[in-house]
Design an enzyme around this catalytic site. Sequence first.
Site, PDB file in Angstrom:
ATOM      1  N   GLY A  20       0.801  -1.206   0.000  1.00  0.00           N
ATOM      2  CA  GLY A  20       0.000   0.000   0.000  1.00  0.00           C
ATOM      3  C   GLY A  20       0.835   1.258   0.000  1.00  0.00           C
ATOM      4  O   GLY A  20       0.544   2.221  -0.721  1.00  0.00           O
ATOM      5  N   CYS A  50       4.044  -8.921   2.357  1.00  0.00           N
ATOM      6  CA  CYS A  50       3.662  -9.743   1.203  1.00  0.00           C
ATOM      7  C   CYS A  50       4.876 -10.214   0.421  1.00  0.00           C
ATOM      8  O   CYS A  50       5.020 -11.404   0.129  1.00  0.00           O
ATOM      9  CB  CYS A  50       2.719  -8.956   0.299  1.00  0.00           C
ATOM     10  N   LYS A  58       5.682 -17.480   0.428  1.00  0.00           N
ATOM     11  CA  LYS A  58       4.800 -18.577   0.817  1.00  0.00           C
ATOM     12  C   LYS A  58       4.298 -19.317  -0.415  1.00  0.00           C
ATOM     13  O   LYS A  58       4.243 -20.562  -0.431  1.00  0.00           O
ATOM     14  CB  LYS A  58       3.643 -18.011   1.634  1.00  0.00           C
ATOM     15  N   ALA A 122      10.198   5.866  11.130  1.00  0.00           N
ATOM     16  CA  ALA A 122       9.586   7.177  11.323  1.00  0.00           C
ATOM     17  C   ALA A 122       8.673   7.174  12.548  1.00  0.00           C
ATOM     18  O   ALA A 122       7.988   6.186  12.833  1.00  0.00           O
ATOM     19  CB  ALA A 122       8.788   7.573  10.084  1.00  0.00           C
ATOM     20  N   THR A 325      -3.419  -7.956   0.439  1.00  0.00           N
ATOM     21  CA  THR A 325      -2.569  -7.043  -0.327  1.00  0.00           C
ATOM     22  C   THR A 325      -3.346  -6.264  -1.392  1.00  0.00           C
ATOM     23  O   THR A 325      -3.192  -5.039  -1.495  1.00  0.00           O
ATOM     24  CB  THR A 325      -1.410  -7.827  -0.968  1.00  0.00           C
ATOM     25  N   HIS A 454     -14.541 -27.824 -21.499  1.00  0.00           N
ATOM     26  CA  HIS A 454     -14.442 -29.242 -21.163  1.00  0.00           C
ATOM     27  C   HIS A 454     -13.162 -29.858 -21.725  1.00  0.00           C
ATOM     28  O   HIS A 454     -12.771 -29.544 -22.852  1.00  0.00           O
ATOM     29  CB  HIS A 454     -15.665 -29.969 -21.741  1.00  0.00           C
TER      30      HIS A 454
END
Length: 477
Positions: A20, A50, A58, A122, A325, A454
């Site tokens: 983000g 992430c 992962k 920060a 995420t 299919h």
Amino acid sequence: MSTAASAFDTDLLVIGGGSGGVRAARMAATRGARVTLAEAGGTAGLGGTCVNVGCIPKKLYSYAAHYAEAFEESHGFGWHGAAPALDWSRLKENRRNELARLNGVYLRLLIGSGVEVINGRARLLDAHTAEIDAGAHGQGATRRLSARHVLVATGGRPQLPEFPGREHVLTSNEMFDLDPFPARLLVIGGGYIACEFASIFNGLGSRVTQLYRGPHVLRGFDEDVRRFLGAELVKKGIDLRLNANVAAIQRTRAGMRVTLHDGSSIEVDAVLAATGRLPNVEGLGLEAAGVAQGHDGAVLVDGHYRTSVPSVYAVGDVTARVQLTPVALGEAMVVVDHLFGPAPGAPPRTLDYEFIPTAVFTHPNVGTVGMTEAEARAALGGVRVYRSEFKALRHTLSGSSERTLMKLVVDAASDRVVGLHMVGAEAGEIVQGFAVAMKAGATKAVFDATIGIHPTAAEEFVTMREPVATPDSTAAA
């Protein structure tokens, strides 16, 4: 640039270089804003949980875990030869190299967009001022910076359970670099992180025991999915113990002795506690800035992701809303459009939290979008449920006993498909496509009129015709 904006060192200070934060910083810079991003983990932390200790590694390890099973299944298709052996060190090295490459990609994207990147932690001093400790990353001493707007995007952190010996447990952050590889692994928890790591290490060759205090794994998912996945995990070889919990852990010469609440014990080499995550707010100075927080410290925000302090915004897991995420990325774009205007010709973005698809990368996978059956019954009253369970074509020769579950939940009044759930191979890939149709308001009649491909498992979603008789029920805790 306005006089008000130029009174600050930067237009936007982004605290946190996860998905983000990076998205917001880059996009704001492309709109002409002066942007500074501070990441406590340095360049190696870019991409956040992430990229570094979550989704990406992962999924890579999940791929790795499939190969031993695939080799066994290949015998039914005529392949034979010596059984493969896992080179754990090589897997770890290859993963590290790939993540370093991704960290570099993020850094180049930020710099190329004109973002100033500071490798440091920060801390807010007030509504417009932050102190950034960059000394640990060789960028000099503490720096004070004023910002017109601040975006907090620091994500989450693992939560550890309370019991004697908790100092011996691992979190998901440490699982990717274990040395040595654990021959016996205990996983505490029944959420998606716990189930994924149980599947991964079971596939890689560990003898895995998984404990969950509830009656079925994946609380919050559809009840049929929970029961079905639990049975499949057991078939794969995981020792899944439900309604069980840890009382204490003691280190021994042979590893660890884990005592359960019922008095029994388990001897293992490593213990993973995957019992939830908390907003990563410690040391951010939110109290000093006057930012209101909720349960477990989650940052409270409005529809524009603005906190109780008008100049401070927050997105992603630090708000403890939907911890995914892609959701953090979407929230970041809403903030950028709100603060600096949308892209030319585009309307300001909003984020609709309805019909957000998600996947659990267990073996087999879980994919889901929309309401569970219990949620639909509670919200809508009359629903129709379509369910199918079958052996996938691949397993007619593979020798595997794995089965696939597919389920549709339909609003009886409108015929709209409000829930779609799957347990089976590539469930995430399949559900992503159906999520588009559901977002567009697809009805069961539209599903029925769609020609299937299919032979695929996915075609089952458009060929289920008869609803099943299901009692009115609510999900177990």
